[in-house]
Design a protein around this motif. Structure first.
Motif, PDB file in Angstrom:
ATOM      1  N   GLN A   3       0.846  -1.189   0.000  1.00 21.24           N
ATOM      2  CA  GLN A   3       0.000   0.000   0.000  1.00 21.24           C
ATOM      3  C   GLN A   3       0.883   1.241   0.000  1.00 21.24           C
ATOM      4  OE1 GLN A   3      -2.632  -0.553   3.401  1.00 21.24           O
ATOM      5  NE2 GLN A   3      -4.201  -1.401   2.064  1.00 21.24           N
ATOM      6  N   LEU A   4       0.466   2.225  -0.789  1.00 18.88           N
ATOM      7  CA  LEU A   4       1.205   3.485  -0.895  1.00 18.88           C
ATOM      8  C   LEU A   4       0.308   4.624  -0.442  1.00 18.88           C
ATOM      9  CD1 LEU A   4       2.758   2.944  -4.454  1.00 18.88           C
ATOM     10  CD2 LEU A   4       3.792   2.433  -2.240  1.00 18.88           C
ATOM     11  N   VAL A   5       0.850   5.500   0.392  1.00 19.81           N
ATOM     12  CA  VAL A   5       0.072   6.627   0.907  1.00 19.81           C
ATOM     13  C   VAL A   5       0.857   7.909   0.669  1.00 19.81           C
ATOM     14  CG1 VAL A   5      -1.030   7.676   2.905  1.00 19.81           C
ATOM     15  CG2 VAL A   5      -1.008   5.184   2.659  1.00 19.81           C
ATOM     16  N   GLU A   6       0.260   8.815  -0.124  1.00 19.96           N
ATOM     17  CA  GLU A   6       0.910  10.089  -0.417  1.00 19.96           C
ATOM     18  C   GLU A   6       0.495  11.158   0.586  1.00 19.96           C
ATOM     19  OE1 GLU A   6      -0.383   8.521  -4.618  1.00 19.96           O
ATOM     20  OE2 GLU A   6      -1.208   8.608  -2.582  1.00 19.96           O
ATOM     21  N   SER A   7       1.342  12.147   0.736  1.00 16.40           N
ATOM     22  CA  SER A   7       1.039  13.317   1.551  1.00 16.40           C
ATOM     23  C   SER A   7       1.889  14.483   1.074  1.00 16.40           C
ATOM     24  CB  SER A   7       1.304  13.044   3.032  1.00 16.40           C
ATOM     25  OG  SER A   7       2.665  12.729   3.252  1.00 16.40           O
ATOM     26  N   GLY A   8       1.540  15.688   1.541  1.00 13.58           N
ATOM     27  CA  GLY A   8       2.368  16.844   1.252  1.00 13.58           C
ATOM     28  C   GLY A   8       1.818  17.805   0.225  1.00 13.58           C
ATOM     29  N   GLY A   9       0.691  17.463  -0.385  1.00 15.09           N
ATOM     30  CA  GLY A   9       0.106  18.377  -1.353  1.00 15.09           C
ATOM     31  C   GLY A   9      -0.491  19.603  -0.679  1.00 15.09           C
ATOM     32  N   GLY A  10      -0.915  20.545  -1.511  1.00 11.02           N
ATOM     33  CA  GLY A  10      -1.529  21.743  -0.964  1.00 11.02           C
ATOM     34  C   GLY A  10      -1.585  22.858  -1.984  1.00 11.02           C
ATOM     35  N   LEU A  11      -1.895  24.045  -1.488  1.00 14.06           N
ATOM     36  CA  LEU A  11      -1.970  25.247  -2.317  1.00 14.06           C
ATOM     37  C   LEU A  11      -0.681  26.041  -2.142  1.00 14.06           C
ATOM     38  CD1 LEU A  11      -3.537  27.337  -4.049  1.00 14.06           C
ATOM     39  CD2 LEU A  11      -4.458  28.241  -1.894  1.00 14.06           C
ATOM     40  N   VAL A  12      -0.074  26.415  -3.245  1.00 18.07           N
ATOM     41  CA  VAL A  12       1.178  27.163  -3.200  1.00 18.07           C
ATOM     42  C   VAL A  12       1.162  28.219  -4.298  1.00 18.07           C
ATOM     43  CG1 VAL A  12       2.375  25.519  -4.689  1.00 18.07           C
ATOM     44  CG2 VAL A  12       3.693  26.928  -3.088  1.00 18.07           C
ATOM     45  N   GLN A  13       1.838  29.328  -4.045  1.00 15.60           N
ATOM     46  CA  GLN A  13       1.912  30.383  -5.046  1.00 15.60           C
ATOM     47  C   GLN A  13       2.924  30.041  -6.129  1.00 15.60           C
ATOM     48  OE1 GLN A  13       2.764  34.050  -2.975  1.00 15.60           O
ATOM     49  NE2 GLN A  13       0.602  34.364  -2.458  1.00 15.60           N
ATOM     50  N   PRO A  14       2.755  30.579  -7.316  1.00 16.85           N
ATOM     51  CA  PRO A  14       3.756  30.367  -8.370  1.00 16.85           C
ATOM     52  C   PRO A  14       5.147  30.749  -7.869  1.00 16.85           C
ATOM     53  CG  PRO A  14       1.806  31.385  -9.293  1.00 16.85           C
ATOM     54  CD  PRO A  14       1.620  31.378  -7.796  1.00 16.85           C
ATOM     55  N   GLY A  15       6.124  29.899  -8.208  1.00 15.42           N
ATOM     56  CA  GLY A  15       7.481  30.099  -7.733  1.00 15.42           C
ATOM     57  C   GLY A  15       7.772  29.425  -6.418  1.00 15.42           C
ATOM     58  N   GLY A  16       6.749  28.915  -5.762  1.00 19.50           N
ATOM     59  CA  GLY A  16       6.920  28.270  -4.469  1.00 19.50           C
ATOM     60  C   GLY A  16       7.375  26.831  -4.582  1.00 19.50           C
ATOM     61  N   SER A  17       7.467  26.175  -3.427  1.00 22.66           N
ATOM     62  CA  SER A  17       7.972  24.807  -3.362  1.00 22.66           C
ATOM     63  C   SER A  17       7.058  23.942  -2.501  1.00 22.66           C
ATOM     64  CB  SER A  17       9.382  24.776  -2.753  1.00 22.66           C
ATOM     65  OG  SER A  17      10.295  25.500  -3.531  1.00 22.66           O
ATOM     66  N   LEU A  18       7.074  22.649  -2.805  1.00 21.29           N
ATOM     67  CA  LEU A  18       6.395  21.647  -1.995  1.00 21.29           C
ATOM     68  C   LEU A  18       7.233  20.378  -2.021  1.00 21.29           C
ATOM     69  CD1 LEU A  18       2.611  21.797  -3.050  1.00 21.29           C
ATOM     70  CD2 LEU A  18       3.553  22.402  -0.806  1.00 21.29           C
ATOM     71  N   ARG A  19       7.092  19.566  -0.982  1.00 24.23           N
ATOM     72  CA  ARG A  19       7.690  18.239  -0.997  1.00 24.23           C
ATOM     73  C   ARG A  19       6.597  17.211  -0.750  1.00 24.23           C
ATOM     74  NH1 ARG A  19      12.088  15.356   3.003  1.00 24.23           N
ATOM     75  NH2 ARG A  19      10.241  15.294   4.347  1.00 24.23           N
TER      76      ARG A  19
END
Length: 118
Positions: A3-19
């Protein structure tokens, strides 16, 4: 069954970062390729990045230089670091593993939403 479970998404402004993180229920990274795909509304699912058991990687051309895929075998987790995000990166991001070294897809997560907007 893995089983695979993702996390870390969200709303970010252009030029921003997420992991993004993808945690597996079992230890599969030593044997299988792992990948991140994305799917935007009305568009086909596309492969974003792959990391193989050898450590070699592949990136879709539009994300190369901005996204980095990595794995931590001790934590059974694969990551997707996304920098310099653009509105066109908005999509549901899905983690997949196993099967092909080029298009892993025996196991799938449920997806995590990434929205890039000001």
């Amino acid at each position: 069954q893995v089983q695979l479970v993702e996390s870390g998404g969200g709303l970010v402004q252009p030029g921003g970062s997420l992991r993004l993180s993808c945690k597996a229920s079992g230890s599969i990274f030593s044997d299988y390729a792992m990948g991140w795909y994305r799917q935007a509304p009305g568009k086909q699912r596309e492969l974003v990045a792959v990391i193989r058991s050898s450590g070699s990687t592949y990136y879709e051309p539009s994300v190369k230089g901005r996204f980095t895929i990595s794995s931590d075998n001790a934590k059974n987790t694969v990551y997707l670091r996304m920098n310099s995000l653009k509105p066109e990166d908005t999509a549901t991001y899905l983690c997949a593993g196993g099967g092909s070294n080029w298009y892993p897809g025996d196991y799938w997560g449920q997806g995590t939403q990434v929205t890039v907007s000001s």
